[in-house]
Write a protein that holds these residues in place. Structure first.
Motif, PDB file in Angstrom:
ATOM      1  N   ASP A 155       0.816  -1.217   0.000  1.00 17.70           N
ATOM      2  CA  ASP A 155       0.000   0.000   0.000  1.00 17.70           C
ATOM      3  C   ASP A 155       0.853   1.273   0.000  1.00 17.70           C
ATOM      4  O   ASP A 155       0.374   2.350   0.336  1.00 17.70           O
ATOM      5  CB  ASP A 155      -0.930   0.000   1.213  1.00 17.70           C
ATOM      6  CG  ASP A 155      -0.158  -0.129   2.524  1.00 17.70           C
ATOM      7  OD1 ASP A 155       1.044  -0.442   2.477  1.00 17.70           O
ATOM      8  OD2 ASP A 155      -0.772   0.074   3.592  1.00 17.70           O
ATOM      9  N   ALA A 156       2.123   1.163  -0.406  1.00 11.77           N
ATOM     10  CA  ALA A 156       3.016   2.334  -0.388  1.00 11.77           C
ATOM     11  C   ALA A 156       2.579   3.353  -1.433  1.00 11.77           C
ATOM     12  O   ALA A 156       2.256   3.005  -2.566  1.00 11.77           O
ATOM     13  CB  ALA A 156       4.447   1.900  -0.653  1.00 11.77           C
ATOM     14  N   GLY A 157       2.592   4.607  -1.037  1.00 14.43           N
ATOM     15  CA  GLY A 157       2.288   5.692  -1.961  1.00 14.43           C
ATOM     16  C   GLY A 157       3.545   6.177  -2.664  1.00 14.43           C
ATOM     17  O   GLY A 157       4.652   5.716  -2.373  1.00 14.43           O
ATOM     18  N   PRO A 158       3.405   7.118  -3.592  1.00 14.12           N
ATOM     19  CA  PRO A 158       4.559   7.625  -4.348  1.00 14.12           C
ATOM     20  C   PRO A 158       5.660   8.206  -3.453  1.00 14.12           C
ATOM     21  O   PRO A 158       6.847   7.997  -3.715  1.00 14.12           O
ATOM     22  CB  PRO A 158       3.950   8.712  -5.242  1.00 14.12           C
ATOM     23  CG  PRO A 158       2.500   8.371  -5.328  1.00 14.12           C
ATOM     24  CD  PRO A 158       2.149   7.699  -4.042  1.00 14.12           C
ATOM     25  N   ALA A 159       5.291   8.902  -2.399  1.00 16.18           N
ATOM     26  CA  ALA A 159       6.300   9.494  -1.511  1.00 16.18           C
ATOM     27  C   ALA A 159       7.079   8.399  -0.785  1.00 16.18           C
ATOM     28  O   ALA A 159       8.308   8.476  -0.646  1.00 16.18           O
ATOM     29  CB  ALA A 159       5.651  10.438  -0.506  1.00 16.18           C
ATOM     30  N   ASP A 160       6.364   7.360  -0.333  1.00 22.07           N
ATOM     31  CA  ASP A 160       7.042   6.245   0.337  1.00 22.07           C
ATOM     32  C   ASP A 160       7.979   5.513  -0.621  1.00 22.07           C
ATOM     33  O   ASP A 160       9.082   5.120  -0.252  1.00 22.07           O
ATOM     34  CB  ASP A 160       6.020   5.244   0.893  1.00 22.07           C
ATOM     35  CG  ASP A 160       5.208   5.828   2.045  1.00 22.07           C
ATOM     36  OD1 ASP A 160       5.736   6.708   2.754  1.00 22.07           O
ATOM     37  OD2 ASP A 160       4.051   5.402   2.217  1.00 22.07           O
ATOM     38  N   THR A 161       7.516   5.330  -1.862  1.00 26.66           N
ATOM     39  CA  THR A 161       8.340   4.648  -2.862  1.00 26.66           C
ATOM     40  C   THR A 161       9.600   5.450  -3.158  1.00 26.66           C
ATOM     41  O   THR A 161      10.700   4.887  -3.245  1.00 26.66           O
ATOM     42  CB  THR A 161       7.525   4.424  -4.155  1.00 26.66           C
ATOM     43  OG1 THR A 161       6.372   3.632  -3.841  1.00 26.66           O
ATOM     44  CG2 THR A 161       8.358   3.721  -5.208  1.00 26.66           C
ATOM     45  N   ALA A 162       9.454   6.758  -3.308  1.00 28.28           N
ATOM     46  CA  ALA A 162      10.619   7.607  -3.575  1.00 28.28           C
ATOM     47  C   ALA A 162      11.598   7.569  -2.405  1.00 28.28           C
ATOM     48  O   ALA A 162      12.824   7.504  -2.602  1.00 28.28           O
ATOM     49  CB  ALA A 162      10.166   9.044  -3.847  1.00 28.28           C
ATOM     50  N   GLU A 163      11.071   7.566  -1.176  1.00 27.36           N
ATOM     51  CA  GLU A 163      11.930   7.501   0.008  1.00 27.36           C
ATOM     52  C   GLU A 163      12.668   6.168   0.057  1.00 27.36           C
ATOM     53  O   GLU A 163      13.868   6.119   0.375  1.00 27.36           O
ATOM     54  CB  GLU A 163      11.079   7.687   1.270  1.00 27.36           C
ATOM     55  CG  GLU A 163      11.896   7.706   2.553  1.00 27.36           C
ATOM     56  CD  GLU A 163      11.019   7.870   3.791  1.00 27.36           C
ATOM     57  OE1 GLU A 163      11.533   8.437   4.776  1.00 27.36           O
ATOM     58  OE2 GLU A 163       9.865   7.411   3.783  1.00 27.36           O
ATOM     59  N   LEU A 164      11.976   5.089  -0.273  1.00 29.97           N
ATOM     60  CA  LEU A 164      12.598   3.768  -0.270  1.00 29.97           C
ATOM     61  C   LEU A 164      13.684   3.691  -1.341  1.00 29.97           C
ATOM     62  O   LEU A 164      14.772   3.149  -1.101  1.00 29.97           O
ATOM     63  CB  LEU A 164      11.541   2.687  -0.489  1.00 29.97           C
ATOM     64  CG  LEU A 164      12.051   1.244  -0.518  1.00 29.97           C
ATOM     65  CD1 LEU A 164      12.757   0.881   0.793  1.00 29.97           C
ATOM     66  CD2 LEU A 164      10.898   0.286  -0.788  1.00 29.97           C
TER      67      LEU A 164
END
Length: 201
Positions: A155-164
């Protein structure tokens, strides 16, 4: 003939551990592998073709090790630490992987152009080896992307994906820095924990 090809690549790698690539002779590689010199030329075409195939195999082996380190159900930090430790250890132990990851090719090593070369080979594995070889930047991107994919939450959003993605790239770059200056016992895990987003630690 995959078995003969692997035997020839093993023989070429062994020869490279004992002498500079410029001193490695095709006839010796064939003899060490227990095949004819004609078989060697049929498989690789030339010494340059053998060099490209050897470099390609070591690159693929490194990336397969990254995949193994990232697999499983351990926590994200443990899997990333395993991938970072694999990267640092493999680059320290394997001069071809070290050259591929750092871009520092010594006169002892084959230094095939990283761009694709015209291939006339009928051997599929050799046509692949004659394609473009990965640059250090390619490796950072490949390992970063594989790590991020392995660790992404559904359920990761775009901000979480970019941070990862940023965290995974930092881990890869930290691992590469550890080739030259290895950390002490448990040091790699500390470095990984320091750059991971809090929810993954």
């Amino acid at each position: 003939m995959p078995a003969a090809r692997e035997s020839l690549l093993d023989a070429a790698y062994t020869a490279l551990t004992h002498r500079p690539w410029s001193a490695v002779r095709m006839v010796d590689v064939a003899a060490s592998a227990g095949v004819s010199r004609q078989t060697l030329y049929n498989e690789f075409g030339s010494k340059d073709g053998l060099a490209r195939a050897l470099v390609r195999r070591e690159a693929d082996g490194y990336l397969a090790g990254v995949e193994r380190a990232l697999a499983g159900s351990a926590e994200a930090c443990a899997r990333l630490t395993a991938a970072a430790e694999w990267t640092a250890a493999t680059a320290r132990d394997n001069p071809l992987v070290r050259a591929l990851l750092t871009g520092c090719w010594t006169e002892r090593l084959p230094s095939p152009p990283l761009t694709a070369v015209a291939s006339t080979s009928t051997v599929p594995a050799q046509r692949r080896a004659d394609g473009p070889l990965p640059t250090p930047r390619d490796f950072v991107r490949k390992v970063r992307d594989r790590a991020a994919t392995a660790l992404a939450e559904p359920d990761a959003g775009p901000a979480d994906t970019a941070e990862l993605l940023r965290a995974c790239e930092l881990v890869v770059r930290l691992a590469l820095s550890c080739v030259a200056a290895p950390p002490g016992e448990g040091g790699m895990e500390e470095l990984v924990r320091a750059v991971l987003p809090r929810h993954l630690v």
